[in-house]
Scaffold this motif. Structure first.
Motif, short mmCIF file in Angstrom:
data_model
loop_
_atom_site.label_atom_id
_atom_site.label_comp_id
_atom_site.label_asym_id
_atom_site.label_seq_id
_atom_site.Cartn_x
_atom_site.Cartn_y
_atom_site.Cartn_z
N UNK A 116 0.83 -1.21 0.00
CA UNK A 116 0.00 0.00 0.00
C UNK A 116 0.86 1.26 0.00
N UNK A 117 1.89 1.28 0.83
CA UNK A 117 2.78 2.44 0.93
C UNK A 117 3.46 2.72 -0.41
N UNK A 118 4.03 1.69 -1.02
CA UNK A 118 4.76 1.89 -2.26
C UNK A 118 3.83 2.27 -3.42
N UNK A 119 2.64 1.66 -3.48
CA UNK A 119 1.69 2.02 -4.53
C UNK A 119 1.21 3.46 -4.36
N UNK A 120 1.04 3.88 -3.13
CA UNK A 120 0.60 5.26 -2.86
C UNK A 120 1.67 6.27 -3.29
N UNK A 121 2.93 5.97 -2.99
CA UNK A 121 4.01 6.91 -3.26
C UNK A 121 4.58 6.82 -4.67
N UNK A 122 4.34 5.70 -5.35
CA UNK A 122 4.85 5.53 -6.71
C UNK A 122 3.75 4.99 -7.62
N UNK A 123 2.67 5.75 -7.78
CA UNK A 123 1.55 5.27 -8.60
C UNK A 123 1.99 4.97 -10.04
N UNK A 124 1.54 3.81 -10.52
CA UNK A 124 1.85 3.40 -11.88
C UNK A 124 3.24 2.81 -12.07
N UNK A 125 4.02 2.76 -11.01
CA UNK A 125 5.39 2.24 -11.11
C UNK A 125 5.58 0.91 -10.40
N UNK A 126 4.62 0.50 -9.59
CA UNK A 126 4.78 -0.69 -8.76
C UNK A 126 4.01 -1.86 -9.38
N UNK A 127 4.73 -2.91 -9.68
CA UNK A 127 4.15 -4.12 -10.24
C UNK A 127 4.16 -5.18 -9.14
N UNK A 128 3.02 -5.82 -8.93
CA UNK A 128 2.92 -6.86 -7.91
C UNK A 128 2.25 -8.09 -8.51
N UNK A 129 2.32 -9.18 -7.81
CA UNK A 129 1.62 -10.41 -8.17
C UNK A 129 0.18 -10.21 -7.71
N UNK A 130 -0.63 -9.59 -8.56
CA UNK A 130 -2.02 -9.22 -8.24
C UNK A 130 -2.83 -10.40 -7.73
#
Length: 108
Positions: A37-51
């Motif tokens: 959550x922290x990384x997606x909030x601070x780097x929108x569109x840049x964080x890829x995860x195993x959805x």
């Protein structure tokens, strides 16, 4: 407080990579929803995860997702890891990928 400090250190390293390469994206391998959550909030569109992956490493599905994360991380252009993390070390070893630590020798 410690978790917040670790988030800030990962943030600092991630931002350094963005400054060097504005197109960079990050594959985030974490079993912590708060980190994601922290990384997606601070780097929108840049964080890829195993959805949709189960984050708990205590179930068969969670362990399978950990292997997926490990292999995906090993295929990246570089790893930002925590000192002493065997997960980061193994991904770096498998992929012969550069590894930089977000903390030095375990100091927080």
């Amino acid at each position: 407080r410690l978790k917040r400090l670790l988030h800030v250190r990962f943030y600092t390293h991630a931002q350094k990579n963005i400054d060097a390469n504005p197109e960079v994206k990050f594959y985030l391998a974490s079993d912590g929803a708060d980190v994601i959550e922290y990384m997606q909030k601070h780097f929108p569109g840049r964080v890829i995860i195993n959805e949709g992956a189960e984050l708990s490493r205590k179930s068969k599905s969670g362990m399978e997702n950990a292997i997926i994360d490990l292999l995906a991380l090993s295929r990246t252009g570089g790893i930002i890891g925590s000192f002493g993390s065997t997960f980061s070390d193994m991904a770096s070893y498998i992929g012969r990928t550069d590894l930089e630590y977000s903390n030095s020798k375990g100091k927080d």
